[in-house]
Design a protein around this motif. Structure first.
Motif, PDB file in Angstrom:
ATOM      1  N   PHE A   1      14.473   9.868 -31.227  1.00 42.89           N
ATOM      2  CA  PHE A   1      14.286   8.621 -30.494  1.00 42.89           C
ATOM      3  C   PHE A   1      13.559   7.618 -31.381  1.00 42.89           C
ATOM      4  CE2 PHE A   1      14.670  11.909 -27.269  1.00 42.89           C
ATOM      5  CZ  PHE A   1      15.588  11.337 -26.392  1.00 42.89           C
TER       6      PHE A   1
ATOM      7  N   SER B   1      12.442   2.273 -16.382  1.00 42.20           N
ATOM      8  CA  SER B   1      13.082   2.262 -17.698  1.00 42.20           C
ATOM      9  C   SER B   1      14.175   3.315 -17.793  1.00 42.20           C
ATOM     10  CB  SER B   1      12.038   2.472 -18.800  1.00 42.20           C
ATOM     11  OG  SER B   1      11.324   3.677 -18.610  1.00 42.20           O
TER      12      SER B   1
ATOM     13  N   SER C   1      16.618  12.280 -22.277  1.00 37.47           N
ATOM     14  CA  SER C   1      15.715  11.134 -22.406  1.00 37.47           C
ATOM     15  C   SER C   1      14.495  11.574 -23.197  1.00 37.47           C
ATOM     16  CB  SER C   1      15.295  10.603 -21.034  1.00 37.47           C
ATOM     17  OG  SER C   1      14.244  11.366 -20.482  1.00 37.47           O
TER      18      SER C   1
ATOM     19  N   GLN D   1      13.270   6.377 -23.073  1.00 32.75           N
ATOM     20  CA  GLN D   1      14.587   6.054 -23.611  1.00 32.75           C
ATOM     21  C   GLN D   1      15.584   7.128 -23.213  1.00 32.75           C
ATOM     22  OE1 GLN D   1      14.278   5.454 -27.858  1.00 32.75           O
ATOM     23  NE2 GLN D   1      12.968   3.637 -27.636  1.00 32.75           N
TER      24      GLN D   1
ATOM     25  N   ALA E   1       9.787   4.838 -28.121  1.00 34.26           N
ATOM     26  CA  ALA E   1      10.073   5.747 -27.001  1.00 34.26           C
ATOM     27  C   ALA E   1       8.791   6.386 -26.478  1.00 34.26           C
ATOM     28  CB  ALA E   1      11.050   6.824 -27.444  1.00 34.26           C
TER      29      ALA E   1
ATOM     30  N   SER F   1      17.957   2.056 -18.533  1.00 35.42           N
ATOM     31  CA  SER F   1      18.605   2.511 -19.760  1.00 35.42           C
ATOM     32  C   SER F   1      19.883   3.279 -19.468  1.00 35.42           C
ATOM     33  CB  SER F   1      17.631   3.378 -20.559  1.00 35.42           C
ATOM     34  OG  SER F   1      18.209   3.802 -21.774  1.00 35.42           O
TER      35      SER F   1
END
Length: 575
Positions: free
Chosen positions: A74, A223, A61, A170, A78, A227
């Motif tokens: 990303f 998040s 992430s 993200q 992000a 995600s």
């Protein structure tokens, strides 16, 4: 006839996909080592009700780039780090908040000095701590939990992209260096889909609800989980269940949610940082029937990691009674309409009785196991004084959510050497069984069939037949029988609350055991080779490992890690 054939076709292909993913998960370290995966003689049962993850689901992430392949990038939207305003004007804003009025004049003045010394006005947590440390190395450690977290929350910086939208963490499942975490998310999603297809055979995406109340700040990880599960193939909703929401509903105090979040959940100023999510919590507090409708609609429920005591308060009323939300999911679980999963604290909270809340194996030996509220996690880091030693093992006798009926659940297991603490807690509380799940690993549970399966990178430690007694000299003795089920293994729980029908996966570990595995696992190998092993632990306490049969050691001696029937004896040595 056409409808029946269509339903059968969906079930066939769904089960086939499920079995294929299970086969991928079973190979464990084989993925990481690029070996050819062995085939199982008997596939695991495709149906499970609970997925209990041991934590450590390392996933790529934007906030965890160390879990990503080197070439990953990303998008501009992000969030790459959590930042804090450390300018004087923002610090004054924080110091003027009611939550920080208890700071001494010396503390506030030193914070101002640190702000002036900071290299820039926007800093990450380590930079903020370094700036304060240069002025007063003890300042942050001396703050109460309320003061410490209020300071951080009030200083946390909003982060927006060029178009004004908030930056979010993200996730990239496909760019994660280790495959286990992404595969576990996908397997949970697939099981949720199978639940949904029971009533809607045409469904292609399940609805998964996430509850993030295990964290002091339940908004921060929304998040991430959204995600992760969306990439795994699900539609996702965040359910704003936490202690504040339960109190607001119970006492009809929805207008006081910000205060309740401070007092009960321990977070501050979240409406500024997460306006949409705090507004959702407000709406569901005012109309709780909509919350219960959401709980009736989801196909999977997943609980995050953090603090299991916080997780529990999300599902209990302020007077410690099961909430209507808990009743809804329990009823749906019994009727096999939903799959429920959790990681770390989200696993530990599933326990029906004697929920572990903190402590270490060394702490269990030194201080025992205590039915008491655990000390602050910051105490364990800072060695602060208190009634409960920071490493003592604590537990809640009334248990957790009561979703896992077979014993005590523990997590981060082999990685943190928690065998002794689980042995002592299980024996001391007359619990019939204890289960310790390793990181990047999950225990799958079919409740009605009393069937267990293990998937992921490592394994699950099981303790049974535990006893605690005093000898003639008043010294404590703890006994038990342990097993270790690695990825691809399965077993049943018999009517005596013991493991039965154990089947180990034929999974060879191609790593150096002595160099890469915890001491306890190495002791097991030595005990199996020598027939008995004695190890002196702290405070003149001796641990004896005694294999009950040669067959119980076959797998571990074949470098497959698994074993069964190892007798444990923990006792204080004679002077």
């Amino acid at each position: 006839m056409k409808i029946i054939s269509k339903i059968k076709l969906f079930i066939f292909f769904s089960t086939l996909a499920f079995s294929s993913l299970l086969q991928l998960l079973f190979v464990g370290n084989v993925w990481a080592n690029q070996d050819v995966s062995p085939k199982l003689e008997k596939p695991l049962s495709p149906g499970f009700d609970l997925m209990l993850v041991g934590g450590g689901l390392k996933t790529c992430s934007s906030l965890s780039p160390h879990s990503c392949v080197d070439s990953i990038t990303f998008s501009p939207n992000a969030k790459l780090s959590i930042q804090y305003h450390f300018s004087l004007d923002w610090l004054e804003r924080a110091l003027n908040d009611a939550s920080l009025q208890t700071l001494s004049s010396n503390q506030t003045n030193n914070l101002r000095k640190a702000s002036r010394k900071a290299a820039k006005s926007s800093v990450n947590l380590n930079q903020l701590k370094d700036a304060v440390y240069q002025v007063d190395k003890h300042l942050l450690d001396e703050l109460t939990d309320q003061q410490y977290y209020a300071l951080l929350d009030l200083l946390e910086q909003e982060q927006h992209s060029i178009d004004g939208s908030p930056l979010q963490e993200q996730v990239r499942l496909d760019a994660t260096t280790k495959p286990y975490g992404p595969a576990i998310y996908r397997l949970f999603t697939l099981q949720a889909l199978l639940k949904k297809q029971q009533k809607n055979p045409d469904a292609t995406r399940p609805l998964i609800g996430i509850v993030t109340a295990s964290a002091r700040d339940p908004f921060e990880s929304i998040s991430f989980y959204t995600s992760a599960f969306e990439q795994a193939g699900a539609d996702v909703i965040w359910l704003p269940l936490d202690a504040a929401l339960q109190a607001g509903i119970h006492h009809n105090q929805c207008d006081k949610l910000p205060m309740l979040r401070q007092q009960l959940q321990g977070n501050f100023d979240k409406a500024r940082l997460y306006p949409d999510h705090t507004q959702l919590q407000q709406r569901l507090c005012e109309s709780p029937e909509k919350l219960y409708e959401l709980l009736e609609s989801i196909d999977g429920l997943f609980l995050n990691g953090g603090d299991q005591s916080l997780t529990l308060t999300a599902w209990l009323t302020p007077d410690k009674k099961p909430s209507k939300a808990l009743a809804v999911i329990k009823n749906r679980l019994v009727n096999k309409q939903i799959v429920i999963g959790g990681t770390s604290a989200g696993t530990a909270v599933m326990t029906a009785a004697n929920m572990i809340t903190g402590g270490t194996s060394d702490g269990a030996i030194q201080h025992g196991v205590l039915s008491a509220k655990p000390p602050s996690e910051r105490c364990e880091m800072n060695q602060c004084d208190g009634d409960i030693p920071p490493t003592a093992v604590t537990y809640r006798a009334e248990g957790g959510l009561g979703l896992f009926p077979f014993g005590i659940m523990d997590t981060h297991f082999s990685e943190r050497d928690r065998q002794i603490r689980l042995l002592m807690l299980t024996a001391s509380t007359d619990s019939e069984m204890g289960f310790g799940v390793d990181e990047n690993t999950a225990l799958l549970v079919n409740i009605a069939d009393k069937h267990l399966s293990v998937i992921g990178e490592h394994g699950v430690w099981v303790i049974e037949q535990t006893q605690a007694r005093k000898d003639d000299n008043g010294k404590s003795i703890f006994k038990g029988v342990s097993h270790y089920l690695t990825s691809g293994s399965q077993a049943d729980i018999d009517n005596k609350q013991r493991l039965a029908n154990i089947e180990f996966a034929n999974r060879v570990v191609s790593v150096n055991m002595a160099a890469n595995y915890p001491a306890y696992q190495q002791w097991i190998v030595q005990a199996c080779r020598e027939g008995r092993l004695s190890r002196k632990l702290i405070d003149d306490v001796e641990l004896i490992l005694l294999p009950s049969s040669t067959t119980g050691c076959q797998s571990v001696l074949n470098n497959q890690q698994s074993y069964q029937g190892i007798k444990l004896l923990l006792q204080q040595q004679d002077d």
